[in-house]
Design an enzyme around this catalytic site. Structure first.
Site, PDB file in Angstrom:
ATOM      1  N   HIS B 189       0.846  -1.180   0.000  1.00  0.00           N
ATOM      2  CA  HIS B 189       0.000   0.000   0.000  1.00  0.00           C
ATOM      3  C   HIS B 189       0.886   1.235   0.000  1.00  0.00           C
ATOM      4  CE1 HIS B 189      -3.953  -1.799   0.519  1.00  0.00           C
ATOM      5  NE2 HIS B 189      -3.492  -2.582   1.472  1.00  0.00           N
ATOM      6  N   CYS B 239      -0.084   2.754  -4.107  1.00  0.00           N
ATOM      7  CA  CYS B 239      -0.894   3.914  -4.413  1.00  0.00           C
ATOM      8  C   CYS B 239      -0.099   5.186  -4.277  1.00  0.00           C
ATOM      9  CB  CYS B 239      -2.050   3.996  -3.442  1.00  0.00           C
ATOM     10  SG  CYS B 239      -3.545   3.684  -4.303  1.00  0.00           S
TER      11      CYS B 239
END
Lengths: 368, 368
Positions: B189, B239
């Site tokens: 992430h 991300c």
């Protein structure tokens, strides 16, 4: 080549001569083994784009069975779909999968786009920023170069931060529908700033600064819809920060370019950056689809950029030479590697150009 | 080719077969008109690098007067100077000016470098970060791919932020003297953070984050001298921020990829970024010569990155396919354009890969 294909080429000759973009084709036709480099050189010597297109259509007919389908698929791969359709009766081109296409931005229009050059030479007394001697040399070189590369060049000299802002917004608000790309050159002092996407800031003549990120984002998909999907190029000749001598510490054996040193200036600020002073904290909220953007920095964020008072900056001088020698045959990213290679070799890593991009395709300049 | 040149090639055959790096040569020999693409395809089918080198030396002798000098200058241009010197008695190669050299990183060693893959799948409960289903698919693909591309692959799964830090420092501290490059892949992430050079941060499994800038700078010229001047590549599948639907607002006509949508997850944080929370304000003071670095982001700073629970992430799936098809013939930057082109076409600009680099040369992977 089959006789029917030859006749189709002849019937399409007029439109091919008028519309064919030859520059992006050379690489493909080489790689497909249709022509050798010598043959391509010969065709390129035919003259203008139209002359080259005419010669290409003629020579193609002598290049064997694969020449026609390879030409048609090259038209598809370079997004010249109308011309590909015109010829596609002559062969059954296999359906290309997305990954099979060599993606290339196609510049068809003339001019291909605006080129705005902001050339800051004289700074206000209160700004503590020095005269940027040599910058006019850079500016004149690039005006000439980008005119040759089919841009409509607009130049502005000595703008305050707010005027830079207005100038860029006004350019972004123009209708670029009939144009294929856009180019912005900034020649000024600069400094490092912390940002979300593109680093660095440049100075107005009043000593106020404007973030590169802000400049770039005036031209993104949502703020400038008529440039959506089209390449937007930014060349920044300015300092990325005040770390002037680091390169020497790391590579202490690197020779100083003595011949120039008397005339050398940096585009750095002579004083410490005001740390903690952040630009545009609200920039995040307005960042939109950031595609098809390339920002070429004369120096990497955090480092100085060198300029000779008489010959202009290292970066612009090298960029101009590389464009002169290679714009007709190589794509922008390879040319920028050449620039980085040559600039960094001056006193080994004293200055290291960098490039941030969200391009989706190869960019070939349009040459006359 | 003159008889004396032919004899010199024959005498040098053994060393050429042992040492010749063929991959960077194809492009040059094509452009110089020595071989057509068909001929090169034929030589490449000969087998291993050694087999190709042997075939190249044989075929070269049939390619006319220019073949020998063109081969020697191609050796110079690809920094194979020892071999160029070996053959330079056979011709008087003109002195190349810096700008005339097509700069290419040469990978001679086998393995060519370490490839560290950090694969974070399971995150601690307190972190508010979800399971990254599909990431093991990405990881296995890339392990296999980079082994084929002659890297020594090291994989680490589920690391906390501090462990990531230690792992990277430990890799940077190794002696890379006998290696020609280094590659780091992060699958995790991520979120956006404001930085001086390279944007973004990635998460450890404990929910603590580490800045991409910090990761990259462990490997720069001063902290990792044995990689100085060698290419350092970073691939970040994470991300860039939480702006998930912006692309749709801008291009509201873009089709959603329905077939996948049931399995789609983003590598974004499900909550707002903590604005104002800045990483490593002291990073500036320790930034050293930042050359020969490329950071490829699965998505542009500020935007989400999509992952299919079964097939893995869009970016890694595409990267792997492109490397499979083109690593033997194209340089990294063109391949990354292909990746950007294909990924951005999935639901048009829903995800836009980006690339930040201070490379000085073209990078060709070494293929077996």
């Amino acid at each position: 080549m089959e006789e029917s294909q030859r006749q189709l080429l002849q019937r399409s000759r007029l439109r091919l001569v008028q519309e064919l973009q030859v520059a992006p084709l050379w690489d493909l036709l080489l790689h497909k083994g249709i022509f050798t480099q010598d043959m391509i050189d010969e065709i390129q010597r035919a003259g203008t784009r139209r002359d080259q297109a005419r010669q290409l259509v003629t020579d193609l007919q002598t290049r064997g069975r694969q020449a026609f389908p390879a030409f048609v698929s090259s038209l598809q791969e370079t997004a010249q779909n109308d011309l590909a359709a015109l010829l596609s009766d002559g062969c059954k081109p296999p359906l290309l999968r997305p990954l099979d296409i060599k993606p290339i931005y196609i510049l068809k229009t003339d001019p291909c786009g605006y080129c705005l050059i902001i050339n800051n030479v004289n700074f206000s007394q209160g700004s503590d920023l020095s005269l940027r001697a040599g910058s006019d040399v850079d500016c004149e070189k690039l005006e000439r170069r980008f005119r040759l590369l089919c841009f409509e060049v607009l130049t502005q000299r000595d703008l305050k931060a707010q005027e830079i802002d207005q100038e860029l917004q006004s350019l972004a608000r123009r209708d670029h529908s009939a144009l294929d790309c856009c180019l912005v050159v900034i020649l000024s002092h600069g400094c490092q700033t912390s940002h979300i996407q593109f680093p660095g800031s440049i100075y107005g003549t009043d000593g106020r600064r404007i973030a590169v990120e802000k400049i770039v984002n005036y031209f993104n998909g949502s703020q400038c819809p008529s440039l959506r999907g089209k390449p937007k190029l930014f060349f920044i000749q300015a300092c990325g920060g005040e770390q002037k001598d680091r390169g020497f510490e790391v590579d202490s054996d690197s020779p100083v370019n003595e011949a120039h040193s008397g005339n050398l200036e940096s585009d750095a600020l002579p004083f410490q950056i005001r740390s903690g002073e952040m630009d545009e904290p609200d920039a995040v909220a307005s960042l939109p689809t950031p595609s098809d953007i390339l920002v070429s920095y004369s120096t990497f964020p955090g480092f100085v950029s060198w300029r000779d008072k008489k010959r202009g900056s290292w970066y612009v001088e090298t960029l101009d030479s590389v464009l002169d020698q290679y714009a007709h045959s190589e794509d922008l990213q390879i040319m920028l590697l050449r620039v980085a290679h040559a600039v960094s070799a001056k006193g080994i890593f004293k200055q290291m150009p960098g490039c941030f991009n969200s391009l989706r395709k190869q960019f070939f300049f349009k040459t006359k």
